[in-house]
Design an enzyme around this catalytic site. Structure first.
Site, PDB file in Angstrom:
ATOM      1  N   GLU A  94       0.786  -1.049   0.124  1.00 60.85           N
ATOM      2  CA  GLU A  94       0.132  -0.036  -0.360  1.00 60.85           C
ATOM      3  C   GLU A  94       1.453   1.111   0.398  1.00 60.85           C
ATOM      4  OE1 GLU A  94      -3.621   1.840   2.723  1.00 60.85           O
ATOM      5  OE2 GLU A  94      -2.056   0.628   3.397  1.00 60.85           O
ATOM      6  N   LYS A 169     -10.232   0.317  -1.962  1.00 63.38           N
ATOM      7  CA  LYS A 169     -10.440  -0.064  -0.496  1.00 63.38           C
ATOM      8  C   LYS A 169     -11.722   0.140  -0.263  1.00 63.38           C
ATOM      9  CE  LYS A 169      -7.726   0.741   3.431  1.00 63.38           C
ATOM     10  NZ  LYS A 169      -6.832   1.097   3.790  1.00 63.38           N
ATOM     11  N   CYS A 211      -4.816  -3.494   3.126  1.00 68.21           N
ATOM     12  CA  CYS A 211      -5.140  -3.176   4.532  1.00 68.21           C
ATOM     13  C   CYS A 211      -5.855  -3.375   5.374  1.00 68.21           C
ATOM     14  CB  CYS A 211      -3.773  -1.583   4.624  1.00 68.21           C
ATOM     15  SG  CYS A 211      -3.240  -0.697   6.474  1.00 68.21           S
TER      16      CYS A 211
END
Length: 339
Positions: A94, A169, A211
């Site tokens: 990321e 995301k 993440c």
């Protein structure tokens, strides 16, 4: 009461075998290494026997800064090194493009997917002939003018440089831990609106996440149900949350989905107010950590053994045992429960 039997003992013996065979391009077979970071030579041990080659993946660990040129130099060096070692898929973490020192700086540095910065990585994938997982690109989307926010976008490039998947995301990291962590990703980032179907690669079917998505098992289960064999969680975990939860979460996602879990990571100090935990790693479908980076930027390597994955799924078919008819609802109970 829960004896595992001879069949279970045999499976456990195979699963817990500590080393598998790794073959690097153009070389002899080697025992799989755990990691290689800068300042440490790539080491391997001859196993003395030939066997079928299994896909080799490379998982990168780096320290992004607000300097995009510096970060590009770091990423391109890691990717070229991995390609020389024979990796077919290379995973970057990321925020591989940059980590800004403020919201304003992050917004000013972000680019659309058609911008010059991504073109560099498209050229790198072509040059090295590898699949490239770009674990979190700061994307100015089509709604930038109206929202003033960007997307945290996980991109997958094939060896021709074609963009084959883009996942934005969906779970944003808004956390306030007094005296330890204070981050609000939603202050400058839009959440994605969908989970992207797994993509077929030479290493297996890859499911994309980023993440903080790691804390939500629903996304990993959804990807596994769609055929994912490798789950990816490129990350920039904080030191506080990483030291407590990083490994246990990655291993949990691997065990519950019976997938390989691949987690490229940011590490070290990015600027005066941001430090990341690191410990990029690969977890196998039994939940064992089979590769991990140590301190500092570097690469760890692992084989992907899909026959092993499917054997685990056959021996313990958890997905056929799932009770989707029950999940999402809890029955109210009155009196003595009936069957």
């Amino acid at each position: 009461m829960y004896g595992e039997g001879n069949k279970g003992k045999r499976l456990r013996a195979v699963i817990q075998k500590p080393l598998q065979t790794l073959c690097l391009a153009g070389g002899k077979p080697f025992a799989r290494i755990q990691s290689r970071t800068r300042g440490h030579r790539f080491k391997a041990m001859s196993t003395g026997g030939a066997g079928p080659l299994k896909p080799l993946i490379a998982v990168c660990q780096m320290t992004s800064t607000p300097n995009k040129a510096h970060n590009w130099a770091s990423c391109s060096q890691l990717v070229r090194e991995a390609a020389q070692r024979g990796a077919c898929v290379v995973f970057l973490p990321e925020a591989f493009d940059f980590i800004g020192s403020s919201v304003e700086e992050a917004l000013s540095l972000a680019e659309p997917l058609e911008g010059d910065h991504l073109q560099r990585y498209i050229g790198l994938a072509r040059e090295c002939g590898v699949w490239l997982s770009l674990g979190g690109f700061h994307e100015k989307g089509s709604d930038w003018e109206s929202t003033g926010r960007i997307y945290n976008c996980h991109l997958l490039l094939d060896p021709k440089g074609s963009l084959v998947a883009a996942y934005r995301k969906t779970h944003l990291f808004d956390v306030e831990m007094e005296g330890r962590v204070s981050l609000k990703e939603s202050a400058f980032t839009n959440p994605g609106s969908k989970i992207v179907a797994p993509v077929e690669t030479p290493a297996g079917k890859v499911g994309l996440a980023i993440c903080y998505d790691l804390r939500f098992p629903e996304i990993s289960i959804a990807l596994a149900r769609e055929g994912a064999e490798i789950l990816t969680y490129p990350s920039a975990f904080t030191v506080t949350t990483g030291s407590a939860h990083w490994e246990v979460l990655l291993r949990a996602r691997a065990v519950e989905t019976q997938c390989y879990v691949v987690a490229a990571a940011q590490t070290g100090k990015h600027h005066a107010s941001r430090t990341s935990y690191g410990h990029a790693m690969v977890v196998d479908p039994w939940g064992s950590v089979i590769a991990q980076c140590q301190e500092g930027p570097g690469v760890c390597y692992a084989e992907i053994d899909l026959a092993y994955l499917h054997r685990i799924r056959q021996e313990m078919p958890v997905f056929s045992h799932r009770r989707a008819d029950l999940y999402g609802q809890v029955a109210a109970q009155k009196g003595f429960p009936s069957p």
